[in-house]
Write a protein that holds these residues in place. Structure first.
Motif, PDB file in Angstrom:
ATOM      1  N   ALA A 232       6.416   7.494   8.844  1.00  0.00           N
ATOM      2  CA  ALA A 232       5.138   8.123   8.791  1.00  0.00           C
ATOM      3  C   ALA A 232       4.432   7.290   7.292  1.00  0.00           C
ATOM      4  O   ALA A 232       3.092   7.445   7.386  1.00  0.00           O
ATOM      5  N   GLY A 233       5.057   7.216   6.339  1.00  0.00           N
ATOM      6  CA  GLY A 233       4.642   6.703   5.169  1.00  0.00           C
ATOM      7  C   GLY A 233       3.865   4.987   5.629  1.00  0.00           C
ATOM      8  O   GLY A 233       2.832   4.596   5.228  1.00  0.00           O
ATOM      9  N   ALA A 234       4.884   4.372   6.342  1.00  0.00           N
ATOM     10  CA  ALA A 234       4.394   3.019   6.776  1.00  0.00           C
ATOM     11  C   ALA A 234       3.066   2.976   7.599  1.00  0.00           C
ATOM     12  O   ALA A 234       2.336   2.435   7.603  1.00  0.00           O
ATOM     13  N   VAL A 235       2.822   4.274   8.525  1.00  0.00           N
ATOM     14  CA  VAL A 235       1.938   4.335   9.296  1.00  0.00           C
ATOM     15  C   VAL A 235       0.358   4.376   8.408  1.00  0.00           C
ATOM     16  O   VAL A 235      -0.492   3.895   8.626  1.00  0.00           O
ATOM     17  N   LEU A 236       0.666   5.187   7.238  1.00  0.00           N
ATOM     18  CA  LEU A 236      -0.643   5.528   6.446  1.00  0.00           C
ATOM     19  C   LEU A 236      -0.869   4.061   5.857  1.00  0.00           C
ATOM     20  O   LEU A 236      -2.000   3.804   5.513  1.00  0.00           O
ATOM     21  N   GLY A 237      -0.057   3.167   5.571  1.00  0.00           N
ATOM     22  CA  GLY A 237       0.036   2.119   4.822  1.00  0.00           C
ATOM     23  C   GLY A 237      -0.674   1.001   5.583  1.00  0.00           C
ATOM     24  O   GLY A 237      -1.643   0.349   5.242  1.00  0.00           O
ATOM     25  N   LEU A 238      -0.304   1.013   6.917  1.00  0.00           N
ATOM     26  CA  LEU A 238      -0.869   0.128   7.946  1.00  0.00           C
ATOM     27  C   LEU A 238      -2.416   0.445   7.930  1.00  0.00           C
ATOM     28  O   LEU A 238      -3.307  -0.417   8.078  1.00  0.00           O
ATOM     29  N   VAL A 239      -2.509   1.639   8.284  1.00  0.00           N
ATOM     30  CA  VAL A 239      -4.169   2.133   8.229  1.00  0.00           C
ATOM     31  C   VAL A 239      -4.988   1.599   6.914  1.00  0.00           C
ATOM     32  O   VAL A 239      -6.088   1.160   7.173  1.00  0.00           O
ATOM     33  N   GLN A 240      -4.482   1.834   6.006  1.00  0.00           N
ATOM     34  CA  GLN A 240      -4.955   1.313   4.768  1.00  0.00           C
ATOM     35  C   GLN A 240      -5.177  -0.153   4.529  1.00  0.00           C
ATOM     36  O   GLN A 240      -6.220  -0.644   4.070  1.00  0.00           O
ATOM     37  N   LEU A 241      -4.401  -0.946   5.162  1.00  0.00           N
ATOM     38  CA  LEU A 241      -4.283  -2.425   4.835  1.00  0.00           C
ATOM     39  C   LEU A 241      -5.291  -3.092   5.741  1.00  0.00           C
ATOM     40  O   LEU A 241      -5.757  -4.321   5.273  1.00  0.00           O
ATOM     41  N   LYS A 242      -5.756  -2.399   6.850  1.00  0.00           N
ATOM     42  CA  LYS A 242      -6.866  -2.911   7.779  1.00  0.00           C
ATOM     43  C   LYS A 242      -8.261  -3.081   7.059  1.00  0.00           C
ATOM     44  O   LYS A 242      -9.083  -3.838   7.389  1.00  0.00           O
ATOM     45  N   ARG A 243      -8.446  -2.244   5.834  1.00  0.00           N
ATOM     46  CA  ARG A 243      -9.734  -2.232   5.007  1.00  0.00           C
ATOM     47  C   ARG A 243      -9.219  -2.595   3.555  1.00  0.00           C
ATOM     48  O   ARG A 243     -10.254  -2.346   2.887  1.00  0.00           O
ATOM     49  N   PHE A 244      -8.152  -3.319   3.608  1.00  0.00           N
ATOM     50  CA  PHE A 244      -7.800  -3.701   2.126  1.00  0.00           C
ATOM     51  C   PHE A 244      -8.719  -4.556   1.367  1.00  0.00           C
ATOM     52  O   PHE A 244      -9.377  -4.235   0.169  1.00  0.00           O
ATOM     53  N   GLU A 245      -9.235  -5.744   2.011  1.00  0.00           N
ATOM     54  CA  GLU A 245     -10.142  -6.368   1.420  1.00  0.00           C
ATOM     55  C   GLU A 245     -11.586  -5.746   1.038  1.00  0.00           C
ATOM     56  O   GLU A 245     -12.170  -5.998   0.115  1.00  0.00           O
ATOM     57  N   GLU A 246     -11.915  -5.151   2.133  1.00  0.00           N
ATOM     58  CA  GLU A 246     -13.253  -4.286   1.788  1.00  0.00           C
ATOM     59  C   GLU A 246     -13.086  -3.274   0.794  1.00  0.00           C
ATOM     60  O   GLU A 246     -13.914  -3.213  -0.027  1.00  0.00           O
ATOM     61  N   ASN A 247     -12.022  -2.644   0.513  1.00  0.00           N
ATOM     62  CA  ASN A 247     -11.624  -1.820  -0.480  1.00  0.00           C
ATOM     63  C   ASN A 247     -11.758  -2.663  -2.006  1.00  0.00           C
ATOM     64  O   ASN A 247     -12.300  -2.151  -2.776  1.00  0.00           O
ATOM     65  N   LEU A 248     -11.071  -3.610  -2.071  1.00  0.00           N
ATOM     66  CA  LEU A 248     -11.175  -4.540  -3.220  1.00  0.00           C
ATOM     67  C   LEU A 248     -12.515  -4.908  -3.562  1.00  0.00           C
ATOM     68  O   LEU A 248     -12.951  -4.939  -4.570  1.00  0.00           O
ATOM     69  N   ARG A 249     -13.267  -5.314  -2.752  1.00  0.00           N
ATOM     70  CA  ARG A 249     -14.505  -5.967  -2.936  1.00  0.00           C
ATOM     71  C   ARG A 249     -15.468  -4.531  -3.588  1.00  0.00           C
ATOM     72  O   ARG A 249     -16.149  -4.828  -4.203  1.00  0.00           O
ATOM     73  N   ALA A 250     -15.230  -3.399  -2.957  1.00  0.00           N
ATOM     74  CA  ALA A 250     -16.091  -2.298  -3.343  1.00  0.00           C
ATOM     75  C   ALA A 250     -15.544  -2.014  -4.759  1.00  0.00           C
ATOM     76  O   ALA A 250     -16.397  -1.395  -5.598  1.00  0.00           O
ATOM     77  N   ARG A 251     -14.411  -1.802  -5.127  1.00  0.00           N
ATOM     78  CA  ARG A 251     -14.037  -1.594  -6.377  1.00  0.00           C
ATOM     79  C   ARG A 251     -14.342  -2.560  -7.346  1.00  0.00           C
ATOM     80  O   ARG A 251     -14.735  -2.452  -8.770  1.00  0.00           O
ATOM     81  N   ALA A 252     -14.495  -3.877  -6.835  1.00  0.00           N
ATOM     82  CA  ALA A 252     -15.010  -5.026  -7.917  1.00  0.00           C
ATOM     83  C   ALA A 252     -16.361  -4.648  -8.327  1.00  0.00           C
ATOM     84  O   ALA A 252     -16.754  -5.117  -9.335  1.00  0.00           O
ATOM     85  N   GLU A 253     -17.261  -4.269  -7.412  1.00  0.00           N
ATOM     86  CA  GLU A 253     -18.692  -3.897  -7.524  1.00  0.00           C
ATOM     87  C   GLU A 253     -18.674  -2.766  -8.542  1.00  0.00           C
ATOM     88  O   GLU A 253     -19.490  -2.813  -9.588  1.00  0.00           O
ATOM     89  N   VAL A 254     -17.809  -1.733  -8.316  1.00  0.00           N
ATOM     90  CA  VAL A 254     -17.832  -0.587  -9.464  1.00  0.00           C
ATOM     91  C   VAL A 254     -17.637  -1.215 -10.721  1.00  0.00           C
ATOM     92  O   VAL A 254     -18.295  -1.044 -11.874  1.00  0.00           O
ATOM     93  N   LEU A 255     -16.624  -1.997 -11.074  1.00  0.00           N
ATOM     94  CA  LEU A 255     -16.189  -2.658 -12.134  1.00  0.00           C
ATOM     95  C   LEU A 255     -17.359  -3.630 -12.687  1.00  0.00           C
ATOM     96  O   LEU A 255     -17.796  -3.562 -13.738  1.00  0.00           O
ATOM     97  N   ARG A 256     -18.187  -4.255 -11.832  1.00  0.00           N
ATOM     98  CA  ARG A 256     -19.383  -5.157 -12.415  1.00  0.00           C
ATOM     99  C   ARG A 256     -20.329  -4.181 -12.689  1.00  0.00           C
ATOM    100  O   ARG A 256     -21.123  -4.577 -13.751  1.00  0.00           O
ATOM    101  N   ARG A 257     -20.558  -3.060 -12.179  1.00  0.00           N
ATOM    102  CA  ARG A 257     -21.747  -2.068 -12.531  1.00  0.00           C
ATOM    103  C   ARG A 257     -21.350  -1.587 -13.767  1.00  0.00           C
ATOM    104  O   ARG A 257     -22.352  -1.645 -14.598  1.00  0.00           O
TER     105      ARG A 257
END
Length: 368
Positions: A232-257
């Motif tokens: 079940a944990g692996a399922v949740l991880g797989l769902v999150q990995l699908k938007r991993f790069e998008e997540n990192l870009r969004a966090r980078a924008e928060v840091l930039r701001r």
């Protein structure tokens, strides 16, 4: 005080991701295989793409990932150099594997000079911790130094999913690495971790340790434990990995701001980031010029409806009672200085402009 309190972080899943996770968990329930099944294998294969294709072994926690690494390195009766500024788990895993943690000084990032001063033939491994996802520009020097000594380098990359230095991702700099998928991390599997190994042979050892020390013949080869990730944990991880790069870009924008919005505010600064590096955005670390004001600033932010994330780390290991004997008659000025001076501002991928602006404004007022 503002009515809507800004939290330090959020576990983020949109409706589509929740539906996908529920469907995956239903699939697991109907199949009746709750550990060491196809979802765990798929998660390992997918996460490998973020650590330069190295071998990935999914386990129950980041702490157990570290312990498995130290057991595999056979650190029993030997020293493991650990930064004074890290989580309890880093040193605890050494003890659990039969080794002796020896603290070296360092603040946000490592000091290779502090490590070099402690190198002896008794050292079985050196741990570098990527606090808040920051990889040190001193890392290549440490790698070269440890190659000369033929001592393994272990990355505690619990904060560093997606971080990189010189184009090389966290988890692919050392001989071995450990990741955490605790709920506060950039990727979560409810609770979980991973061993990252450069070779199939060490990955095989890690798989034996995570499954009560059982080999392919079903016999207990080593003193392992029940350190498996759930399907079940692996399922949740797989769902999150699908938007991993998008997540990192969004966090980078928060840091930039944050950096841009607070650039002209006296009393606060941000850690330097080596050119060409990328941060995971697990933490938004800021540094106070006057550490003595830290408690007052935190109180003022709370009164303004802004919750700070936990420090990294406000009380270093050498000041923890459980490790008092290990640090006796030694000082750690870099660790103490960083511990006293840093704040962790709120950060998550879907943080809205208004929430970022409120945090910036509250911090600017608190520093006046």
């Amino acid at each position: 005080m503002t009515d809507a309190v800004i939290p330090p972080f959020k576990v983020e899943l949109d409706d589509d991701e929740i539906r996908a996770a529920l469907a995956g968990i239903e699939e697991v329930l109907r199949a009746g295989r709750f550990v060491l099944g196809p979802k765990t294998s798929e998660f390992e294969q997918n996460f490998a793409s973020f650590v330069a294709g190295r071998e990935v072994v999914a386990v129950s926690t980041g702490t157990t990932a570290l312990e498995i690494i130290f057991r595999g390195l056979e650190v029993q009766g030997r020293e493991v150099l650990v930064p004074a500024n890290t989580n309890f788990a880093t040193a605890r895993a050494v003890l659990a594997a039969g080794g002796r943690p020896v603290f070296y000084d360092g603040g946000l990032v490592l000091s290779s000079a502090s490590v070099e001063a402690l190198l002896t033939p008794a050292v079985a491994a050196v741990v570098v911790v990527h606090i808040g996802g920051h990889l040190s520009a001193d890392l290549p020097r440490l790698q070269a130094l440890l190659r000369e000594w033929e001592i393994p380098l272990v990355e505690d990359a619990a904060h560093a999913h997606g971080s990189s230095l010189g184009g090389v991702p966290a988890g692919a700099h050392g001989d071995l690495a450990a990741f955490s998928f605790f709920p506060t991390k950039v990727v979560t599997t409810f609770e979980g971790g991973a061993v990252v190994a450069p070779s199939p042979s060490f990955a095989r050892i890690a798989r034996i340790y995570r499954d009560q020390g059982k080999g392919a013949d079903g016999l207990h080869q080593v003193a392992g434990n029940s350190w498996r990730m759930s399907e079940a944990g692996a399922v949740l991880g797989l769902v999150q990995l699908k938007r991993f790069e998008e997540n990192l870009r969004a966090r980078a924008e928060v840091l930039r701001r944050y950096r841009a919005g607070l650039a002209d505010v006296p009393g606060i600064s941000f850690p330097a980031v080596p050119a060409g590096s990328r941060l995971s955005g697990h933490k938004a670390i800021a540094l106070l010029e006057e550490p003595s004001r830290r408690a007052a600033v935190a109180r003022a932010l709370a009164e303004d409806g802004v919750s700070l994330a936990g420090g990294v780390y406000s009380v270093p290991l050498h000041r923890q009672p459980v490790f008092a004997e290990l640090a006796r008659n030694r000082t750690f000025p870099l660790a103490d200085s960083f511990a006293a001076a840093h704040l962790c501002l709120p950060i998550w991928a879907s943080m809205r402009d208004g929430e970022i602006d409120r945090t910036i404004g509250a911090l600017a007022r608190a520093l006046k």
